[in-house]
Scaffold this motif. Structure first.
Motif, PDB file in Angstrom:
ATOM      1  N   ILE A   1       0.840  -1.205   0.000  1.00  0.00           N
ATOM      2  CA  ILE A   1       0.000   0.000   0.000  1.00  0.00           C
ATOM      3  C   ILE A   1       0.873   1.252   0.000  1.00  0.00           C
ATOM      4  CG2 ILE A   1      -1.608   1.371   1.390  1.00  0.00           C
ATOM      5  CD1 ILE A   1      -2.914  -1.299   2.220  1.00  0.00           C
ATOM      6  N   ALA A   2       1.943   1.220   0.761  1.00  0.00           N
ATOM      7  CA  ALA A   2       2.873   2.359   0.791  1.00  0.00           C
ATOM      8  C   ALA A   2       3.508   2.569  -0.580  1.00  0.00           C
ATOM      9  CB  ALA A   2       3.948   2.117   1.839  1.00  0.00           C
ATOM     10  N   GLU A   3       3.865   1.485  -1.250  1.00  0.00           N
ATOM     11  CA  GLU A   3       4.462   1.592  -2.583  1.00  0.00           C
ATOM     12  C   GLU A   3       3.438   2.085  -3.615  1.00  0.00           C
ATOM     13  OE1 GLU A   3       7.648   1.233  -3.409  1.00  0.00           O
ATOM     14  OE2 GLU A   3       8.030   0.956  -1.255  1.00  0.00           O
ATOM     15  N   LEU A   4       2.203   1.638  -3.474  1.00  0.00           N
ATOM     16  CA  LEU A   4       1.144   2.076  -4.382  1.00  0.00           C
ATOM     17  C   LEU A   4       0.911   3.582  -4.253  1.00  0.00           C
ATOM     18  CD1 LEU A   4      -1.389  -0.863  -3.889  1.00  0.00           C
ATOM     19  CD2 LEU A   4      -0.247  -0.264  -6.033  1.00  0.00           C
ATOM     20  N   GLU A   5       0.914   4.072  -3.036  1.00  0.00           N
ATOM     21  CA  GLU A   5       0.715   5.504  -2.823  1.00  0.00           C
ATOM     22  C   GLU A   5       1.853   6.312  -3.441  1.00  0.00           C
ATOM     23  OE1 GLU A   5       0.280   5.693   1.400  1.00  0.00           O
ATOM     24  OE2 GLU A   5      -1.867   5.217   1.352  1.00  0.00           O
ATOM     25  N   LYS A   6       3.062   5.785  -3.335  1.00  0.00           N
ATOM     26  CA  LYS A   6       4.213   6.461  -3.967  1.00  0.00           C
ATOM     27  C   LYS A   6       4.062   6.496  -5.485  1.00  0.00           C
ATOM     28  CE  LYS A   6       7.612   5.056  -0.457  1.00  0.00           C
ATOM     29  NZ  LYS A   6       8.837   4.218  -0.224  1.00  0.00           N
ATOM     30  N   ALA A   7       3.411   5.474  -6.030  1.00  0.00           N
ATOM     31  CA  ALA A   7       3.235   5.371  -7.478  1.00  0.00           C
ATOM     32  C   ALA A   7       2.011   6.142  -7.965  1.00  0.00           C
ATOM     33  CB  ALA A   7       3.116   3.899  -7.876  1.00  0.00           C
ATOM     34  N   GLY A   8       1.345   6.840  -7.055  1.00  0.00           N
ATOM     35  CA  GLY A   8       0.199   7.652  -7.448  1.00  0.00           C
ATOM     36  C   GLY A   8      -1.125   6.925  -7.467  1.00  0.00           C
ATOM     37  N   VAL A   9      -1.166   5.740  -6.866  1.00  0.00           N
ATOM     38  CA  VAL A   9      -2.420   4.993  -6.791  1.00  0.00           C
ATOM     39  C   VAL A   9      -3.198   5.457  -5.563  1.00  0.00           C
ATOM     40  CG1 VAL A   9      -3.464   2.716  -6.530  1.00  0.00           C
ATOM     41  CG2 VAL A   9      -1.435   3.002  -7.966  1.00  0.00           C
ATOM     42  N   GLU A  10      -4.474   5.704  -5.742  1.00  0.00           N
ATOM     43  CA  GLU A  10      -5.309   6.260  -4.672  1.00  0.00           C
ATOM     44  C   GLU A  10      -6.356   5.259  -4.203  1.00  0.00           C
ATOM     45  OE1 GLU A  10      -8.762   9.697  -4.193  1.00  0.00           O
ATOM     46  OE2 GLU A  10      -7.186   9.950  -5.712  1.00  0.00           O
ATOM     47  N   LEU A  11      -6.421   5.053  -2.906  1.00  0.00           N
ATOM     48  CA  LEU A  11      -7.487   4.263  -2.307  1.00  0.00           C
ATOM     49  C   LEU A  11      -8.615   5.215  -1.921  1.00  0.00           C
ATOM     50  CD1 LEU A  11      -4.946   2.366  -1.985  1.00  0.00           C
ATOM     51  CD2 LEU A  11      -6.073   1.450   0.050  1.00  0.00           C
ATOM     52  N   PHE A  12      -9.818   4.961  -2.402  1.00  0.00           N
ATOM     53  CA  PHE A  12     -10.930   5.871  -2.106  1.00  0.00           C
ATOM     54  C   PHE A  12     -12.152   5.090  -1.648  1.00  0.00           C
ATOM     55  CE2 PHE A  12     -11.925   4.459  -6.330  1.00  0.00           C
ATOM     56  CZ  PHE A  12     -13.306   4.558  -6.464  1.00  0.00           C
ATOM     57  N   LYS A  13     -13.059   5.802  -0.985  1.00  0.00           N
ATOM     58  CA  LYS A  13     -14.273   5.186  -0.463  1.00  0.00           C
ATOM     59  C   LYS A  13     -15.510   5.906  -0.985  1.00  0.00           C
ATOM     60  CE  LYS A  13     -12.170   3.594   3.897  1.00  0.00           C
ATOM     61  NZ  LYS A  13     -12.340   2.142   3.663  1.00  0.00           N
ATOM     62  N   LEU A  14     -16.610   5.193  -1.014  1.00  0.00           N
ATOM     63  CA  LEU A  14     -17.893   5.769  -1.370  1.00  0.00           C
ATOM     64  C   LEU A  14     -18.564   6.342  -0.122  1.00  0.00           C
ATOM     65  CD1 LEU A  14     -19.309   2.901  -3.643  1.00  0.00           C
ATOM     66  CD2 LEU A  14     -18.323   5.073  -4.396  1.00  0.00           C
ATOM     67  N   PRO A  15     -19.548   7.204  -0.291  1.00  0.00           N
ATOM     68  CA  PRO A  15     -20.330   7.656   0.865  1.00  0.00           C
ATOM     69  C   PRO A  15     -20.902   6.445   1.608  1.00  0.00           C
ATOM     70  CG  PRO A  15     -20.846   8.971  -1.060  1.00  0.00           C
ATOM     71  CD  PRO A  15     -19.988   7.844  -1.548  1.00  0.00           C
ATOM     72  N   LYS A  16     -21.167   6.608   2.893  1.00  0.00           N
ATOM     73  CA  LYS A  16     -21.563   5.489   3.741  1.00  0.00           C
ATOM     74  C   LYS A  16     -22.745   4.705   3.177  1.00  0.00           C
ATOM     75  CE  LYS A  16     -20.979   3.067   7.474  1.00  0.00           C
ATOM     76  NZ  LYS A  16     -19.742   2.270   7.659  1.00  0.00           N
ATOM     77  N   ALA A  17     -23.772   5.394   2.725  1.00  0.00           N
ATOM     78  CA  ALA A  17     -24.956   4.709   2.200  1.00  0.00           C
ATOM     79  C   ALA A  17     -24.611   3.878   0.973  1.00  0.00           C
ATOM     80  CB  ALA A  17     -26.050   5.725   1.869  1.00  0.00           C
ATOM     81  N   GLU A  18     -23.733   4.406   0.124  1.00  0.00           N
ATOM     82  CA  GLU A  18     -23.319   3.681  -1.076  1.00  0.00           C
ATOM     83  C   GLU A  18     -22.433   2.488  -0.721  1.00  0.00           C
ATOM     84  OE1 GLU A  18     -24.239   4.263  -4.384  1.00  0.00           O
ATOM     85  OE2 GLU A  18     -25.732   5.479  -3.349  1.00  0.00           O
ATOM     86  N   GLU A  19     -21.604   2.669   0.281  1.00  0.00           N
ATOM     87  CA  GLU A  19     -20.773   1.557   0.756  1.00  0.00           C
ATOM     88  C   GLU A  19     -21.650   0.405   1.235  1.00  0.00           C
ATOM     89  OE1 GLU A  19     -17.696   0.455   4.427  1.00  0.00           O
ATOM     90  OE2 GLU A  19     -18.413   2.515   4.157  1.00  0.00           O
TER      91      GLU A  19
END
Length: 336
Positions: free
Chosen positions: A285-303
């Protein structure tokens, strides 16, 4: 038809059968002390031997040899370069191979109840303690297969070329998938595309697909898939369903003492395997963030909508396919 299918598997691997025969000419007897005598088992996997996600399988193989004092050895022939992924379960089931490092999507149609392995909210050792492992072992046995254990941990996530704001944004999106995701993805409106791992990079680059589903974090960056898919929908669903399977007839050629030792060793291996991959995920995950990969979440209801669809769709399927087992499977896999 089944006979013809088996022949199509056997013909490409006649050389492997001959090699197996040569390496195991004295394998059928057991020693006077009841232990196995000189047995070499041939294994095949759906991922390459040098893939990050197969790293701990080498440890399992070494452990099997250690706990049987070398009486049982595993010759890991390779992956899809040896036998195509879609033919590996049949090859193991028919005796062409002895062991298959696989996932339930490759044989779920033959035993729908194995889907509960992916839906389980328990750790592998909790599954062994509460009886779920024993139930799965019994059900695999009906296919002439020994269910030895799990070899991977983590949960699938969607990796996308562009971020989304709602579940509805997934409609008509072409995603590289696998057979076990089809029902869920149909509910989401996703267009599932079955693409060989070797062709995913090109498919992403050329727009054939706009993302992929992947269990865990290790692999996509090193394979170059994140050159296109830089957004990870961080709502993990289900759990890894990779299994260590063995032809049951071959399993029964092993002495009871060595069989017991292998099962105990596998239970211990599963704990080490989970620790290993959880740490590996943190590092990746640390390497992915360095490579510009973003972990994102949906609004709670959508999740909640996304995760409800993920589980309800599969439990609904199990309720139709194995109604007599649904209540027991739920009780054994859902945490209170």
């Amino acid at each position: 038809m089944k006979r013809l299918k088996t022949l199509r598997v056997i013909v490409p691997v006649l050389v492997l059968i001959l090699l197996s025969a040569c390496s195991g000419s004295d394998e059928k007897e057991k020693g006077k002390d009841g232990n196995s005598k000189g047995m070499t088992l041939n294994a095949v996997s759906f991922l390459p031997k040098d893939h990050p996600l197969t790293a701990t399988l080498h440890n399992w193989i070494d452990t099997v040899e250690d706990v049987t004092d070398g009486r049982v050895q595993v010759n890991w022939r390779g992956g899809a370069d040896v036998i195509p992924i879609g033919e590996q379960f049949e090859a193991m089931n028919s005796g062409v191979m002895d062991i298959n490092f696989t996932y339930i999507g490759q044989y779920q149609s033959l035993a729908p109840e194995t889907l509960s392995i992916a839906l389980s909210q328990l750790t592998p050792w909790e599954e062994r303690e509460n009886g779920f492992y024993d139930l799965m072992d019994e059900r695999h046995g009906k296919l002439n297969v020994k269910y030895i254990g799990r070899w991977l941990t983590g949960s699938p996530r969607l990796w996308l070329n562009e971020p989304i704001d709602s579940v509805n944004d997934l409609k008509n999106l072409p995603i590289r998938s696998a057979p076990n995701y089809i029902r869920f993805f149909e509910k989401l409106g996703i267009n599932s595309s079955m693409i060989d791992p070797s062709e995913v990079y090109t498919s992403l680059q050329t727009g054939v697909v706009d993302g992929f589903v992947y269990g865990g974090f290790n692999g996509p960056r090193k394979d170059g898939w994140t050159d296109s898919s830089k957004y990870v929908l961080d709502h993990p669903f289900w759990t890894q369903n990779c299994t260590i399977l063995m032809n049951d007839d071959k399993w029964n050629e092993i002495s009871s003492e060595d069989r017991d030792a292998i099962i105990v060793a596998t239970a211990n291996y599963e704990k080490e395997m989970v620790d290993y991959y959880e740490q590996l995920d943190k590092e990746e995950i640390a390497e992915l963030e360095k490579a510009g990969v973003e972990l994102f979440k949906l609004p709670k209801a959508e999740e909640e909508k996304f995760l409800s669809l993920a589980y309800d769709t599969e439990w609904e399927y199990l309720g139709k396919e194995v109604p007599e087992l649904e209540e027991e499977l739920r009780a054994l896999t859902i945490k209170e």
